[in-house]
Design an enzyme around this catalytic site. Sequence first.
Site, PDB file in Angstrom:
ATOM      1  N   ASP A 163     -25.010  10.553  14.455  1.00 16.08           N
ATOM      2  CA  ASP A 163     -25.337   9.828  15.597  1.00 16.08           C
ATOM      3  C   ASP A 163     -26.469  10.440  16.221  1.00 16.08           C
ATOM      4  O   ASP A 163     -26.472  11.752  16.121  1.00 16.08           O
ATOM      5  CB  ASP A 163     -24.069   9.657  16.598  1.00 16.08           C
ATOM      6  CG  ASP A 163     -24.635   8.899  17.721  1.00 16.08           C
ATOM      7  OD1 ASP A 163     -25.234   7.858  17.688  1.00 16.08           O
ATOM      8  OD2 ASP A 163     -24.004   9.555  18.943  1.00 16.08           O
ATOM      9  N   GLY A 164     -27.246  10.004  16.979  1.00 13.43           N
ATOM     10  CA  GLY A 164     -28.289  10.878  17.718  1.00 13.43           C
ATOM     11  C   GLY A 164     -28.054  11.324  19.001  1.00 13.43           C
ATOM     12  O   GLY A 164     -27.551  12.530  19.254  1.00 13.43           O
TER      13      GLY A 164
END
Length: 328
Positions: A163-164
Site C-alpha cells: 500500500d502507499g
Amino acid sequence: MAYDLSGMLVIGISSRALFDLEHENAIYDTEGVTAYSDYQRQHENDPLEPGTAFPLVKALLRLNTLIPDRRLVEVVVISRNSPDTGLRAFNAIEAHKLDISRAAFTGGEPIVHYLEAFKIDLFLSRDKSDVQAAIDGGVAAAQLYTAPTNYVAPENQIRIAFDGDAVLFSRESEQIYAEKGLEAFVRHEQRHRNKAMKEGPLAKLLFALAEIQKQFTPETCPVRIAIVTARNSPAHKRVIHTLRTWNVTVDEAFFLGGLPKADVLHAFGAHMFFDDQEGHVELASAVVPSGRVPYEGGALGVRNVRKSPKASPAAVADSDASLETSKH
C-alpha cells in the site's frame, strides 16, 4: 574475521510466522507454558508445515544462489522461545533445507532489544505487541495474518506489493483524508503534486529491494515490486513524483480509486502484501500472504486516528507470545 551484515537485506522472523504452529499456540493458550514446553520437546523431530512468511523467505533466500560469491539476504529467527524449545524450529529449518543459521531465543523476554543488534531491516511476526514494539523502536515490522488456503507462490520470482500511504509514505496525506474528507485530500495532493512525500515505515525496505534489483538486468531481475493503492487520478501524480525523487522505479502500480485490492493482488500473485488498515489486510489475506504495518506512534510514525474495520480473530491472535517459555 567478524561476519558482516552490511549490504544485505536482513529479515527477522518469528517461529510462528515461518512455520504453522497454530496447534502449539492453542496448547499454550489453554494449558500453559509447561504443557507447551513438554509438547515441543516430545515433538521436536516432527515436521512443521510452512507458515505465512515461508514462501517469501524461501524466495528471498534463493537470491543468494544467483550471484556468485555475493550474499544478498540474511534471515534470522527471533523468538520468545527458550533455546530448548526453539530446537524444533531449527529442526524444521533443516528439514525444509532453508539457508538459515542465525537465531535469537529470548526465553520469554521482549525481542525488540535484539532487532538492532542483528541489524534487522524488516521484522515479521504473528504477535501484535512485538510488531508494535518494533515499530515504536524504529524497526520496520508487520503483523502477519493467517495464510490463505491453497495459495501457490510464483516460481523463480519474488513479488512484493505495498500500500502507499502510511506504509511507504508518511501519514500526512492520509491524515488529511481521515480528518477533513476526500475533497480536502484531493486539493492537498494537487497543491503538493510536485513535492515528495516523507518516508513511511517500510520505505527503507523498498530502497533495499530496489538495490537488489540493480544487481540484475531488467530482463533477468527476480524481484518484482507493485504499489496497490486506493488513490486514483489526480492524486496518483504525487506518488509518481515521490518515487522519482527517491530514485526508485516500481514495476507495477495500481491506482484503484476505492475498488477492492484483493482481486488485483491475486492477479499480481504477491508473496506478501503490506498495508496499514486492518480491513484491507483481512480481505487481502484471503488470497495472498499479508501483513499489517501498525502506524500508531513511535519512531516510524504518528498516531493512526482513522478507525479500521473489525479485525479477523487470526489477525488479533498473539504469536510468539504464545511461544514464551517464561513470563518474567
